[in-house]
Design a protein around this motif. Sequence first.
Motif, short mmCIF file in Angstrom:
data_model
loop_
_atom_site.label_atom_id
_atom_site.label_comp_id
_atom_site.label_asym_id
_atom_site.label_seq_id
_atom_site.Cartn_x
_atom_site.Cartn_y
_atom_site.Cartn_z
N UNK A 18 -8.93 -20.59 27.54
CA UNK A 18 -7.84 -19.68 27.24
C UNK A 18 -7.14 -20.10 25.95
N UNK A 19 -6.85 -21.39 25.83
CA UNK A 19 -6.20 -21.90 24.62
C UNK A 19 -7.07 -21.67 23.39
N UNK A 20 -8.37 -21.91 23.55
CA UNK A 20 -9.26 -21.75 22.41
C UNK A 20 -9.31 -20.30 21.95
N UNK A 21 -9.34 -19.38 22.92
CA UNK A 21 -9.37 -17.96 22.54
C UNK A 21 -8.11 -17.58 21.79
N UNK B 177 -15.29 -10.72 13.73
CA UNK B 177 -15.63 -12.13 13.99
C UNK B 177 -14.84 -12.65 15.17
N UNK B 178 -13.56 -12.32 15.18
CA UNK B 178 -12.70 -12.79 16.25
C UNK B 178 -13.23 -12.34 17.59
N UNK C 154 -14.66 -14.78 20.49
CA UNK C 154 -13.99 -14.78 21.79
C UNK C 154 -14.96 -14.44 22.90
N UNK C 155 -15.87 -13.52 22.61
CA UNK C 155 -16.83 -13.15 23.63
C UNK C 155 -17.71 -14.35 23.97
#
Length: 404
Positions: free
Chosen positions: A213-216, A229-230, A234-235
Motif C-alpha cells: 500500500x505504501x509503495x503504491x 506508467x503509474x 501500480x498494477x
Amino acid sequence: MLVKGVVFYLDSDLPTEAKFLLEDFRLAVNNAIRAGLQARVTSRNALNKLVYKDFREQHPRMYAKHLVSAFEVAGSVLKNHRKRVRKDVTCRTPFVKRLMMKAENQAYKLDRGSGIMDLPIMAGCHVELRLVVSQYHRKYLDDMTLSLGSLTVLPDRVIVAFRKDAPKQFVPESALSLDTNERSLDGLFVEGDVAKAVKADFPEIAIIQQRHHDRRKRLQKKKTHDRRTSRNLCRREGTREHHRVEYRLHQVADSVLKFAEERRSAIVLEDLKGFKSKRSKELNRRLSMWPRRKLHQIIEYKAQWRGIPVVKVNPRNSSRTCPVCGRIQYSRMGTEFVCNCGWHLDRHITASMNLLQTAISKGMAGGLRFDPGAFQHDVMMILYEPAMAARSEPNGTSGVVGVT
Ligand SMILES: [Zn+2]
C-alpha cells in the motif's frame, strides 16, 4: 460436483495454428456478444441460432465444438453485463480483449501419463501441446477418481479443470472452532472432555499489504506526470501483493485442514455475510484489505474437497458474550475478556468458545459437547506460524513482526 482448475505451462511456444485459433475464437466471442446485445439474448442456444450460420460462412473450417463454446463464453459475458446494467452501473459495451479460448472436455484429448495434449483446430488439423508436468500436477493427473473438465487455452499456458463428486463428509469426533482476526486465527480444539487453545499466526499478511500500500502511494506521487506508467507500475505491485498474500493464505488453510483431518474435527467458522464495521476510515481500509473472506473461502473449498465438515455460525455478539453466564458486555475490552461472574480469558478464545456453543446449540457440530470449565489454560496448540512458510521476500515486503 467439485471443480479444481490446474494451470499447466507449455513446454514450447504455442503453434501458429493454435494462435490463429485463439484469434478466431476471440472474434467469434466478440461477434456473438455484439449480436446478443442487439437481439437482447444471453443464452448459448439463442446465440447459437443467431450467429452460428454467419460465422460458419466466414470460418468454414473451424471446429464446430469450439464455436459452440465461444457462444457459451459470450453468454456468460452478456449475463455479467446485464447484471451490471440492472444495477445501474455505467459501463462500456463488453468485449473480450485477452487472447483465449475455451474447449469442452469432448473437444480435446489429454494423455495423463505423458502430459501431451491433442487440440483439434479444424477438420484434419490437430496440434500437439506439450505441458510442463511437475510433482504438483502429477497429483491431479495420476488420481483417476478425477475426471477432466473444460480446458482454457491462453497464449502461454492452459488451465485444465479436474472434477470429482464431493466426498461424503465424515462424522466429527472433535471440533475446531476458529475466530478470524487480522493477524491470526485463534480458537479452541475440543475433543472428549478437554478443550485446548489453538492458534494460527500470520502477521506477515498485514505487513505485506501495508508495504505494498505504501509503495503504491509513493509510486502515484512520483509518477503524477505519467498516468500510464503509474497505472502499470501500480498494477504490477498489486499482482505481486496478490500472489504473496494468496500463497500465505493457502499455507494457513492447509495447516488448519491437516489438523482437522488428522483429528476428524468439524471446523466452526463465523459467517461473515453482512459483516460491517463502524470504525475509522483507516481501520476500515485495513480490515477490508485483510482478506478474511478469502481465507474462509479457501478453507471451505479445501474442506469440501477432502470431506471435512465446516459449520458456519452467526458471529453476532460472539466477542461480547460471557461463555459461562451469558452476560453481554458492551464496554470496550483489552486483550482479556473479564466478566463479573469471575470468568476471564483471552478475548479471541472466548469468541471462539461462543461460536462453538452456538454451533452445538443448533445441533450443527454432531453430538459434541463443550463445557467452558474443561478448558486447559496452560496448553496452546500451534496450527501454523510464519516460519512454516519458509519463504521470506527479499525486497522488504515481509520482515520484522509487529512493524506496520
Ligand atoms: Zn460471566
